[in-house]
Design a protein around this motif. Structure first.
Motif, PDB file in Angstrom:
ATOM      1  N   ALA A 102       0.831  -1.203   0.000  1.00  0.00           N
ATOM      2  CA  ALA A 102       0.000   0.000   0.000  1.00  0.00           C
ATOM      3  C   ALA A 102       0.867   1.254   0.000  1.00  0.00           C
ATOM      4  CB  ALA A 102      -0.924  -0.003   1.222  1.00  0.00           C
ATOM      5  N   VAL A 103       1.953   1.225   0.748  1.00  0.00           N
ATOM      6  CA  VAL A 103       2.882   2.355   0.769  1.00  0.00           C
ATOM      7  C   VAL A 103       3.474   2.561  -0.618  1.00  0.00           C
ATOM      8  CG1 VAL A 103       5.086   3.195   1.677  1.00  0.00           C
ATOM      9  CG2 VAL A 103       3.428   2.136   3.222  1.00  0.00           C
ATOM     10  N   GLN A 104       3.883   1.477  -1.274  1.00  0.00           N
ATOM     11  CA  GLN A 104       4.441   1.562  -2.609  1.00  0.00           C
ATOM     12  C   GLN A 104       3.419   2.114  -3.599  1.00  0.00           C
ATOM     13  OE1 GLN A 104       5.701  -2.419  -3.477  1.00  0.00           O
ATOM     14  NE2 GLN A 104       7.442  -2.375  -2.073  1.00  0.00           N
ATOM     15  N   LYS A 105       2.171   1.643  -3.480  1.00  0.00           N
ATOM     16  CA  LYS A 105       1.136   2.083  -4.415  1.00  0.00           C
ATOM     17  C   LYS A 105       0.839   3.569  -4.241  1.00  0.00           C
ATOM     18  CE  LYS A 105      -3.347   0.955  -6.323  1.00  0.00           C
ATOM     19  NZ  LYS A 105      -4.423   1.836  -5.943  1.00  0.00           N
ATOM     20  N   ARG A 106       0.827   4.049  -2.999  1.00  0.00           N
ATOM     21  CA  ARG A 106       0.602   5.484  -2.770  1.00  0.00           C
ATOM     22  C   ARG A 106       1.692   6.302  -3.459  1.00  0.00           C
ATOM     23  NH1 ARG A 106      -0.481   3.672   2.638  1.00  0.00           N
ATOM     24  NH2 ARG A 106      -2.722   3.691   3.093  1.00  0.00           N
ATOM     25  N   LYS A 107       2.934   5.836  -3.353  1.00  0.00           N
ATOM     26  CA  LYS A 107       4.050   6.544  -3.994  1.00  0.00           C
ATOM     27  C   LYS A 107       3.908   6.511  -5.508  1.00  0.00           C
ATOM     28  CE  LYS A 107       9.107   6.834  -4.050  1.00  0.00           C
ATOM     29  NZ  LYS A 107       9.172   7.000  -5.519  1.00  0.00           N
ATOM     30  N   GLU A 108       3.532   5.348  -6.046  1.00  0.00           N
ATOM     31  CA  GLU A 108       3.345   5.207  -7.484  1.00  0.00           C
ATOM     32  C   GLU A 108       2.237   6.130  -7.981  1.00  0.00           C
ATOM     33  OE1 GLU A 108       2.546   1.089  -7.830  1.00  0.00           O
ATOM     34  OE2 GLU A 108       4.633   0.468  -7.459  1.00  0.00           O
ATOM     35  N   GLU A 109       1.157   6.211  -7.213  1.00  0.00           N
ATOM     36  CA  GLU A 109       0.039   7.070  -7.602  1.00  0.00           C
ATOM     37  C   GLU A 109       0.458   8.538  -7.567  1.00  0.00           C
ATOM     38  OE1 GLU A 109      -3.180   6.068  -5.023  1.00  0.00           O
ATOM     39  OE2 GLU A 109      -3.899   4.448  -6.321  1.00  0.00           O
ATOM     40  N   GLU A 165      -4.129   6.740 -14.033  1.00  0.00           N
ATOM     41  CA  GLU A 165      -4.105   6.024 -12.758  1.00  0.00           C
ATOM     42  C   GLU A 165      -3.685   4.578 -12.975  1.00  0.00           C
ATOM     43  OE1 GLU A 165      -7.078   4.814  -9.036  1.00  0.00           O
ATOM     44  OE2 GLU A 165      -7.781   6.052 -10.698  1.00  0.00           O
ATOM     45  N   PHE A 166      -2.822   4.096 -12.091  1.00  0.00           N
ATOM     46  CA  PHE A 166      -2.320   2.725 -12.163  1.00  0.00           C
ATOM     47  C   PHE A 166      -3.381   1.746 -11.668  1.00  0.00           C
ATOM     48  CE2 PHE A 166       0.017  -0.754  -9.952  1.00  0.00           C
ATOM     49  CZ  PHE A 166       0.533  -1.361 -11.075  1.00  0.00           C
ATOM     50  N   VAL A 167      -3.626   0.723 -12.441  1.00  0.00           N
ATOM     51  CA  VAL A 167      -4.591  -0.307 -12.048  1.00  0.00           C
ATOM     52  C   VAL A 167      -3.842  -1.487 -11.464  1.00  0.00           C
ATOM     53  CG1 VAL A 167      -6.397  -1.877 -12.825  1.00  0.00           C
ATOM     54  CG2 VAL A 167      -6.189   0.405 -13.845  1.00  0.00           C
ATOM     55  N   VAL A 168      -4.156  -1.825 -10.219  1.00  0.00           N
ATOM     56  CA  VAL A 168      -3.476  -2.935  -9.548  1.00  0.00           C
ATOM     57  C   VAL A 168      -4.024  -4.256 -10.047  1.00  0.00           C
ATOM     58  CG1 VAL A 168      -2.948  -4.018  -7.337  1.00  0.00           C
ATOM     59  CG2 VAL A 168      -3.121  -1.535  -7.500  1.00  0.00           C
ATOM     60  N   GLU A 169      -3.139  -5.156 -10.415  1.00  0.00           N
ATOM     61  CA  GLU A 169      -3.527  -6.490 -10.826  1.00  0.00           C
ATOM     62  C   GLU A 169      -3.045  -7.496  -9.798  1.00  0.00           C
ATOM     63  OE1 GLU A 169      -2.068  -7.199 -14.705  1.00  0.00           O
ATOM     64  OE2 GLU A 169      -3.335  -5.668 -15.650  1.00  0.00           O
ATOM     65  N   GLN A 170      -3.608  -8.693  -9.882  1.00  0.00           N
ATOM     66  CA  GLN A 170      -3.270  -9.721  -8.902  1.00  0.00           C
ATOM     67  C   GLN A 170      -1.781 -10.033  -8.900  1.00  0.00           C
ATOM     68  OE1 GLN A 170      -5.595 -13.253  -9.337  1.00  0.00           O
ATOM     69  NE2 GLN A 170      -4.624 -14.334  -7.655  1.00  0.00           N
ATOM     70  N   THR A 171      -1.136  -9.937 -10.035  1.00  0.00           N
ATOM     71  CA  THR A 171       0.282 -10.261 -10.117  1.00  0.00           C
ATOM     72  C   THR A 171       1.148  -9.252  -9.377  1.00  0.00           C
ATOM     73  OG1 THR A 171       0.351  -9.104 -12.241  1.00  0.00           O
ATOM     74  CG2 THR A 171       0.090 -11.496 -12.300  1.00  0.00           C
ATOM     75  N   ASP A 172       0.597  -8.084  -9.048  1.00  0.00           N
ATOM     76  CA  ASP A 172       1.347  -7.065  -8.316  1.00  0.00           C
ATOM     77  C   ASP A 172       1.293  -7.290  -6.808  1.00  0.00           C
ATOM     78  OD1 ASP A 172       2.044  -5.464 -10.601  1.00  0.00           O
ATOM     79  OD2 ASP A 172      -0.065  -4.896 -10.690  1.00  0.00           O
ATOM     80  N   MET A 173       0.519  -8.269  -6.374  1.00  0.00           N
ATOM     81  CA  MET A 173       0.308  -8.494  -4.947  1.00  0.00           C
ATOM     82  C   MET A 173       1.291  -9.530  -4.412  1.00  0.00           C
ATOM     83  SD  MET A 173      -2.111  -6.447  -4.233  1.00  0.00           S
ATOM     84  CE  MET A 173      -2.688  -7.060  -2.649  1.00  0.00           C
ATOM     85  N   PRO A 174       1.600  -9.461  -3.102  1.00  0.00           N
ATOM     86  CA  PRO A 174       2.487 -10.466  -2.501  1.00  0.00           C
ATOM     87  C   PRO A 174       1.811 -11.825  -2.449  1.00  0.00           C
ATOM     88  CG  PRO A 174       1.528  -9.070  -0.813  1.00  0.00           C
ATOM     89  CD  PRO A 174       1.164  -8.459  -2.142  1.00  0.00           C
ATOM     90  N   GLU A 175       2.611 -12.879  -2.451  1.00  0.00           N
ATOM     91  CA  GLU A 175       2.081 -14.234  -2.377  1.00  0.00           C
ATOM     92  C   GLU A 175       2.468 -14.849  -1.052  1.00  0.00           C
ATOM     93  OE1 GLU A 175       3.435 -16.465  -5.659  1.00  0.00           O
ATOM     94  OE2 GLU A 175       2.368 -15.258  -7.157  1.00  0.00           O
ATOM     95  N   GLU A 176       1.556 -15.688  -0.537  1.00  0.00           N
ATOM     96  CA  GLU A 176       1.823 -16.349   0.746  1.00  0.00           C
ATOM     97  C   GLU A 176       2.605 -17.636   0.513  1.00  0.00           C
ATOM     98  OE1 GLU A 176      -1.022 -18.836  -1.012  1.00  0.00           O
ATOM     99  OE2 GLU A 176      -0.856 -16.664  -0.919  1.00  0.00           O
ATOM    100  N   GLU A 177       3.158 -18.165   1.595  1.00  0.00           N
ATOM    101  CA  GLU A 177       3.853 -19.447   1.505  1.00  0.00           C
ATOM    102  C   GLU A 177       2.826 -20.560   1.409  1.00  0.00           C
ATOM    103  OE1 GLU A 177       7.045 -19.889   1.260  1.00  0.00           O
ATOM    104  OE2 GLU A 177       7.460 -17.748   1.392  1.00  0.00           O
ATOM    105  N   GLU A 178       2.969 -21.431   0.429  1.00  0.00           N
ATOM    106  CA  GLU A 178       2.026 -22.524   0.249  1.00  0.00           C
ATOM    107  C   GLU A 178       2.092 -23.479   1.429  1.00  0.00           C
ATOM    108  OE1 GLU A 178       1.214 -26.110  -2.953  1.00  0.00           O
ATOM    109  OE2 GLU A 178       2.220 -24.275  -3.577  1.00  0.00           O
ATOM    110  N   GLY A 179       0.908 -23.911   1.897  1.00  0.00           N
ATOM    111  CA  GLY A 179       0.851 -24.865   2.993  1.00  0.00           C
ATOM    112  C   GLY A 179       1.271 -24.287   4.326  1.00  0.00           C
ATOM    113  N   PHE A 180       0.978 -23.002   4.565  1.00  0.00           N
ATOM    114  CA  PHE A 180       1.490 -22.324   5.748  1.00  0.00           C
ATOM    115  C   PHE A 180       0.934 -22.863   7.046  1.00  0.00           C
ATOM    116  CE2 PHE A 180      -2.553 -20.471   5.250  1.00  0.00           C
ATOM    117  CZ  PHE A 180      -2.943 -19.950   6.460  1.00  0.00           C
ATOM    118  N   VAL A 181      -0.326 -23.335   7.036  1.00  0.00           N
ATOM    119  CA  VAL A 181      -0.935 -23.797   8.283  1.00  0.00           C
ATOM    120  C   VAL A 181      -0.856 -25.293   8.458  1.00  0.00           C
ATOM    121  CG1 VAL A 181      -3.088 -23.964   9.578  1.00  0.00           C
ATOM    122  CG2 VAL A 181      -2.508 -21.842   8.426  1.00  0.00           C
TER     123      VAL A 181
END
Length: 248
Positions: A207-214, A224-240
């Motif tokens: 969110a901090v990065q996106k505010r700066k980009e905007e 305006e920059f459109v956020v796509e799913q590929t721009d988001m962080p990914e979790e570790e598979e099988g975390f729980v």
């Protein structure tokens, strides 16, 4: 009141009525159109339960009505037209409401039952919608809501990851109860809380990065920059639970 007594209260009349409802629900789910999904959501909204129809064996968390529902099989993610599919998902008011309804749940039991009742949200597009909603919430200063969505996202993501290991003909819901049985163990719950905070921190960083980009784009007069799913962080598979969850 023991489990046998609860089971005996399911009258034949109630079972017949439930069977008709499930048959109609299966048809609407198989249809998959916006109109069908809207009708399905309305059915769920107006659905009334009686003591006879509950038929719940609490110890085993067995619900009679789920047995007659059509199979929901895992669909491997595909990069082809993934952005378009995500857009279509987010344009469906019914699917978005179902997804957001799940994300607002705070009790584990409620989340478990919701996924069993609404397996149509156990898909990549739903996960993508939740990711983008988390960023929107954080961008609007709703950090507490963002963390709630984050927790629900990680549980949904883990259930979907577990479903990958099932035979192709299996129903994804087969992993739901085993997952929630383990996630309620103290050490697993603690791990979920830890991972939720960790992942929420990454959303905040994004969110901090996106505010700066905007700000940079506004200064340069760019669109305006459109956020796509590929721009988001990914979790570790099988975390729980991951491979530790027994789905047999």
């Amino acid at each position: 009141i023991n489990a046998e007594y609860m089971g005996s209260r399911c009258s034949q009349k109630a079972e017949e009525r439930r069977a008709k409802e499930e048959e109609e629900r299966a048809k609407l789910l198989a249809d998959g159109s916006e109109e069908a999904l809207a009708k399905l959501a309305e059915m769920e909204k107006n659905r009334k339960f009686t003591a006879e129809e509950a038929c719940v064996v609490q110890k085993e968390k067995t619900v009679v009505s789920h047995a007659s529902k059509p199979k929901i099989q895992y669909e491997a993610p595909s990069k082809e037209n993934d952005g378009e599919r995500l857009m279509q998902f987010r344009e469906s008011k019914t699917l978005v409401e179902l997804c957001d309804g799940y994300c607002r749940l705070t009790a584990m039991d409620d989340s478990e039952m919701y996924l069993l009742d609404h397996p149509e949200i156990m898909k990549e597009e739903a996960a993508g919608h939740i990711l983008l909603t988390m960023l929107d919430l954080e961008m609007n200063g709703k950090t507490a809501d963002m963390k709630q969505y984050c927790r629900q996202y990680l549980m949904l993501r883990n259930v979907m990851d577990l479903a990958k290991e099932l035979p192709k003909s299996s129903d994804m819901r087969e992993v739901v109860r085993p997952f929630f049985k383990q996630i309620t163990e103290p050490e697993k719950t603690a791990q979920l809380n830890f991972e939720t905070n960790q992942f929420a921190s990454r959303i905040q960083e994004r969110a901090v990065q996106k505010r700066k980009e905007e700000a940079d784009r506004a200064e340069n007069g760019e669109e305006e920059f459109v956020v796509e799913q590929t721009d988001m962080p990914e979790e570790e598979e099988g975390f729980v639970g991951g491979e530790d969850v027994d789905v047999d």
